[in-house]
Design an enzyme around this catalytic site. Sequence first.
Site, PDB file in Angstrom:
ATOM      1  N   ASN A 114      57.183  33.712  -5.123  1.00  0.00           N
ATOM      2  CA  ASN A 114      56.549  32.694  -4.279  1.00  0.00           C
ATOM      3  C   ASN A 114      55.210  33.117  -3.673  1.00  0.00           C
ATOM      4  OD1 ASN A 114      58.324  34.422  -2.862  1.00  0.00           O
ATOM      5  ND2 ASN A 114      58.339  33.066  -1.114  1.00  0.00           N
ATOM      6  N   GLY A 187      63.712  39.086  -3.060  1.00  0.00           N
ATOM      7  CA  GLY A 187      64.247  37.991  -3.872  1.00  0.00           C
ATOM      8  C   GLY A 187      65.470  37.364  -3.239  1.00  0.00           C
ATOM      9  N   GLU A 209      64.699  42.637   0.697  1.00  0.00           N
ATOM     10  CA  GLU A 209      64.037  41.566   1.449  1.00  0.00           C
ATOM     11  C   GLU A 209      64.538  40.254   0.868  1.00  0.00           C
ATOM     12  OE1 GLU A 209      61.811  41.781   3.984  1.00  0.00           O
ATOM     13  OE2 GLU A 209      61.662  43.958   4.043  1.00  0.00           O
ATOM     14  N   CYS A 243      59.869  32.332   2.169  1.00  0.00           N
ATOM     15  CA  CYS A 243      61.169  32.806   2.631  1.00  0.00           C
ATOM     16  C   CYS A 243      61.361  32.619   4.125  1.00  0.00           C
ATOM     17  CB  CYS A 243      61.342  34.279   2.272  1.00  0.00           C
ATOM     18  SG  CYS A 243      60.022  35.303   2.915  1.00  0.00           S
TER      19      CYS A 243
HETATM   20  P1  NAD Z   1      65.132  36.115  -7.622  1.00  0.00           P
HETATM   21  O1  NAD Z   1      66.194  36.871  -6.936  1.00  0.00           O
HETATM   22  O2  NAD Z   1      65.521  35.096  -8.626  1.00  0.00           O
HETATM   23  O3  NAD Z   1      64.130  37.102  -8.378  1.00  0.00           O
HETATM   24  C1  NAD Z   1      63.547  38.220  -7.752  1.00  0.00           C
HETATM   25  C2  NAD Z   1      63.294  39.318  -8.778  1.00  0.00           C
HETATM   26  O4  NAD Z   1      64.521  39.724  -9.356  1.00  0.00           O
HETATM   27  C3  NAD Z   1      62.395  38.898  -9.931  1.00  0.00           C
HETATM   28  O5  NAD Z   1      61.485  39.943 -10.183  1.00  0.00           O
HETATM   29  C4  NAD Z   1      63.347  38.714 -11.094  1.00  0.00           C
HETATM   30  O6  NAD Z   1      62.776  39.031 -12.331  1.00  0.00           O
HETATM   31  C5  NAD Z   1      64.471  39.668 -10.775  1.00  0.00           C
HETATM   32  N1  NAD Z   1      65.776  39.184 -11.224  1.00  0.00           N
HETATM   33  C6  NAD Z   1      66.203  37.898 -11.285  1.00  0.00           C
HETATM   34  N2  NAD Z   1      67.477  37.839 -11.738  1.00  0.00           N
HETATM   35  C7  NAD Z   1      67.861  39.127 -11.952  1.00  0.00           C
HETATM   36  C8  NAD Z   1      69.060  39.733 -12.442  1.00  0.00           C
HETATM   37  N3  NAD Z   1      70.123  39.000 -12.774  1.00  0.00           N
HETATM   38  N4  NAD Z   1      69.103  41.072 -12.535  1.00  0.00           N
HETATM   39  C9  NAD Z   1      68.046  41.821 -12.207  1.00  0.00           C
HETATM   40  N5  NAD Z   1      66.876  41.304 -11.763  1.00  0.00           N
HETATM   41  C10 NAD Z   1      66.782  39.977 -11.643  1.00  0.00           C
HETATM   42  O7  NAD Z   1      64.266  35.491  -6.450  1.00  0.00           O
HETATM   43  P2  NAD Z   1      63.008  34.533  -6.546  1.00  0.00           P
HETATM   44  O8  NAD Z   1      63.447  33.217  -7.102  1.00  0.00           O
HETATM   45  O9  NAD Z   1      61.859  35.218  -7.185  1.00  0.00           O
HETATM   46  O10 NAD Z   1      62.643  34.374  -4.999  1.00  0.00           O
HETATM   47  C11 NAD Z   1      63.287  33.447  -4.177  1.00  0.00           C
HETATM   48  C12 NAD Z   1      64.186  34.119  -3.171  1.00  0.00           C
HETATM   49  O11 NAD Z   1      63.556  35.252  -2.618  1.00  0.00           O
HETATM   50  C13 NAD Z   1      64.494  33.222  -1.985  1.00  0.00           C
HETATM   51  O12 NAD Z   1      65.834  33.401  -1.626  1.00  0.00           O
HETATM   52  C14 NAD Z   1      63.600  33.743  -0.893  1.00  0.00           C
HETATM   53  O13 NAD Z   1      64.042  33.502   0.409  1.00  0.00           O
HETATM   54  C15 NAD Z   1      63.583  35.200  -1.205  1.00  0.00           C
HETATM   55  N6  NAD Z   1      62.367  35.818  -0.692  1.00  0.00           N
HETATM   56  C16 NAD Z   1      62.471  36.709   0.318  1.00  0.00           C
HETATM   57  C17 NAD Z   1      61.320  37.278   0.839  1.00  0.00           C
HETATM   58  C18 NAD Z   1      61.371  38.269   1.957  1.00  0.00           C
HETATM   59  O14 NAD Z   1      60.358  38.887   2.205  1.00  0.00           O
HETATM   60  N7  NAD Z   1      62.493  38.458   2.616  1.00  0.00           N
HETATM   61  C19 NAD Z   1      60.083  36.926   0.317  1.00  0.00           C
HETATM   62  C20 NAD Z   1      60.038  36.014  -0.722  1.00  0.00           C
HETATM   63  C21 NAD Z   1      61.181  35.463  -1.230  1.00  0.00           C
END
Ligand code: NAD
Length: 455
Positions: A114, A187, A209, A243
Amino acid sequence: MNYQEIIDSQRDFFNTNATKDVSFRINELKRLKSILKKNEAALYKAIDEDFRKSEFETYVTELSIIYHEIDLALVKVKSWSKKKKASTGLTNLPGKSYIIPEPYGTVLVIGAWNYPYQLSLCPAIAAIAAGCTVILKPSEVPSRTSEIMAQLINQNFDAKFFKVIEGGVQETTDLLAIEFDKIFFTGSIPVGKIIYQAAAKHLTPVTLELGGKSPAIITKDVNIPMTAKRLIWAKFLNAGQTCIAPDYVLVESSIHDQLLSAMKEQIEKSDYNVDNHNYTQIINEKNFDRLQDMIDPNKVFIGGNGNRDQRVIPPTVLKDVEFTDKVMQDEIFGPILPVLTFETIDEAIEKVKKLSKPLSCYVFTKSKSTKNKVLNEISFGGGAINDAMMHFTEQSLPFGGVGNSGIGNYHGKYGFETFSHYKSVLQKPFWIEPNFKYSPYSTKKLNFLKRFIGL
Ligand code: NAD
């Protein structure tokens, strides 16, 4: 080179102690800043291609934050990495105690989509400042930003120090099978659990995070237009794909209607439109469908229908929402703002506490006791009083979640600490050694020790 070879080469490089030299870190951080500065046009273009994010928003919410992190580290890294004196108890005098911050080693940073630049690069900056070598795996979802980061970093840094590896689930899974000295993940909660389990196999420390449903609680004594202005900005920036965006509003019922009209007015004033670059697209069709499905047409106050071809959902406010509604079952992560009401602050707190501990919590109130009550009774990662999201911009504040919203934190000095082990050392001279602790033991010695230690 396969992943194992890249990581082995980083470990070998780390073991040369080159990154322990603070001037090495400073040079690499300066180099990163200059590469980003020189290539700003390409960075703006890539993110615009991914989800029509404007130069203005990209600068304010991505690049300026990255530059700030670099600049602060450049000024502070020497003092952060200095050995720190600690006090020494009577038992060990005339010894000295101190703490040495040491880099964890070879670290893996996994980014979210994001804010693709800052969520990948700010942890990497903290890791470099701390003296680690870095493998960065940006999110594959915005493919152009992942590609440009890989291109700029891999062309300008030695892979044995800083390397971007692009990819999705398979590539991340393969990386996670290898031992790192630290994993930093941004994520979703479900993937966070996968990361935590993979790290546990090697006892690798993690920072997670994550996300969750961040509430905004609004009491009847607020300045309504100002509350609406700050809330609407925070919610619809990046089309709600933040987030720490207020996920839902809990408003004291007596000002519900006034707040809704003020929010409507603010949305109209803001001229949210993808074509004029005041608004961004939904990242992909999958998320578009997920979000559209959360909107109950009977509860739409403003907005509602999106355009799937353009991947745009207008700023949407829902009213008469209940905690049992679909939109309240999961983090929204898009431009939908459900509004719920409460009669007493105790009731509002109780409702928030029924959900997992949020990443952020916002309270709009003029009442000191209400503010204190919320701060005292709700556990959350971070937040703001009478504002939303701006706490993120304060480098003096650690940024991170608690419970389901995350483990650990970063930003500024906290980022440095996240990638450092604090090694404790007691140093003694040779010229004196009292005999109390040595055998043969005796009651006399024990009584003396008890008096000496004073317990
Ligand atoms: P996501 O968990 O789908 O993906 C994050 C990362 O994990 C990506 O690099 C992806 O390639 C990898 N990934 C995805 N599935 C995986 C798997 N099965 N095994 C290993 N790696 C995998 O998250 P997203 O859609 O990119 O982001 C959205 C989420 O992240 C929301 O819940 C949001 O609140 C959170 N977020 C948190 C922060 C924070 O700073 N706390 C910041 C941004 C987003």
